[in-house]
Design an enzyme around this catalytic site. Sequence first.
Site, PDB file in Angstrom:
ATOM      1  N   THR A  32       0.844  -1.187   0.000  1.00 40.41           N
ATOM      2  CA  THR A  32       0.000   0.000   0.000  1.00 40.41           C
ATOM      3  C   THR A  32       0.881   1.238   0.000  1.00 40.41           C
ATOM      4  O   THR A  32       1.928   1.254   0.637  1.00 40.41           O
ATOM      5  CB  THR A  32      -0.887   0.019   1.252  1.00 40.41           C
ATOM      6  OG1 THR A  32      -1.657  -1.181   1.297  1.00 40.41           O
ATOM      7  CG2 THR A  32      -1.818   1.218   1.259  1.00 40.41           C
ATOM      8  N   GLY A  89       6.105  -0.347  -0.006  1.00 43.80           N
ATOM      9  CA  GLY A  89       6.862   0.866   0.240  1.00 43.80           C
ATOM     10  C   GLY A  89       7.284   0.940   1.692  1.00 43.80           C
ATOM     11  O   GLY A  89       7.098   0.001   2.469  1.00 43.80           O
ATOM     12  N   ASP A  91       8.125   4.072   5.066  1.00 44.02           N
ATOM     13  CA  ASP A  91       8.140   5.463   5.505  1.00 44.02           C
ATOM     14  C   ASP A  91       9.503   5.869   6.055  1.00 44.02           C
ATOM     15  O   ASP A  91       9.878   7.040   5.991  1.00 44.02           O
ATOM     16  CB  ASP A  91       7.048   5.680   6.552  1.00 44.02           C
ATOM     17  CG  ASP A  91       5.664   5.409   5.969  1.00 44.02           C
ATOM     18  OD1 ASP A  91       5.273   6.127   5.034  1.00 44.02           O
ATOM     19  OD2 ASP A  91       4.996   4.466   6.425  1.00 44.02           O
ATOM     20  N   GLU A 110      -0.010  -5.581   6.004  1.00 39.15           N
ATOM     21  CA  GLU A 110       1.280  -5.507   5.321  1.00 39.15           C
ATOM     22  C   GLU A 110       2.304  -6.452   5.970  1.00 39.15           C
ATOM     23  O   GLU A 110       3.080  -7.108   5.270  1.00 39.15           O
ATOM     24  CB  GLU A 110       1.803  -4.073   5.341  1.00 39.15           C
ATOM     25  CG  GLU A 110       1.029  -3.139   4.426  1.00 39.15           C
ATOM     26  CD  GLU A 110       1.401  -1.683   4.581  1.00 39.15           C
ATOM     27  OE1 GLU A 110       1.131  -0.898   3.668  1.00 39.15           O
ATOM     28  OE2 GLU A 110       1.956  -1.315   5.640  1.00 39.15           O
TER      29      GLU A 110
END
Length: 233
Positions: A32, A89, A91, A110
Amino acid sequence: MKSASSNSELKKQAGYWAADQVNNGDVVGVGTGSTVFFFIERLAERVNKEGLKIKAVTTSFQSSCLCGELGIPVLDISSVKYVDIAVDGADNIDSELDVIKGGGAAQTLEKIVAAMAKKYIIIADESKSVDYLGETFMLPVEVLPKALSLVSERLDGMGLEYALRMGKAKDGPVVTDNGNFVIDIKLKAPYNKAELNSSITMIPGVVETGFFLGYAQTVCLACKDGLKFLNRK
């Protein structure tokens, strides 16, 4: 899904590279986020133009919808025991290839997909590379709504600074796809990430943290001078 506008060209390079690592017949874990948007875009292009045969397991309602719209078959996560390759992805990414995830409030699914993956790849632009996890992004923690008071009390006892994540386009807190709240914790170095992760996870009512420790096998960073690849030893 988060906006794909910022650093879009760098993110596109990473997303497209990751999609080209997928083989015919793979069950693909689809993460996501804004960089994963380009991964899905390129996967759909391969499905529709190359006849690539794959099935996707997604980590959020947003990713599920996008895959469906673009013609990528989606399986329910409970129907599979493993995925061949998963791409997501991040952060924050540190030098040990550990990451913080959860900017899209999807860290629990995830992490389940990451644990199921034979190969787990993180894609991100170079701005996500940091000296320590939490340097530029707070640690998300998914919490059962009825445990909010207890979890808050325990975090206070640990001396942690935190905030309940609030919705931007609606009144009230952000609600995950699992129906839970998200608490964002501000981290300050130095700290032991494994010990902190364990301590937070052990609080009754905590569903999952955004620490992904030891999962990523490869990190693809989209840098201004091209793609940079980091592999776990």
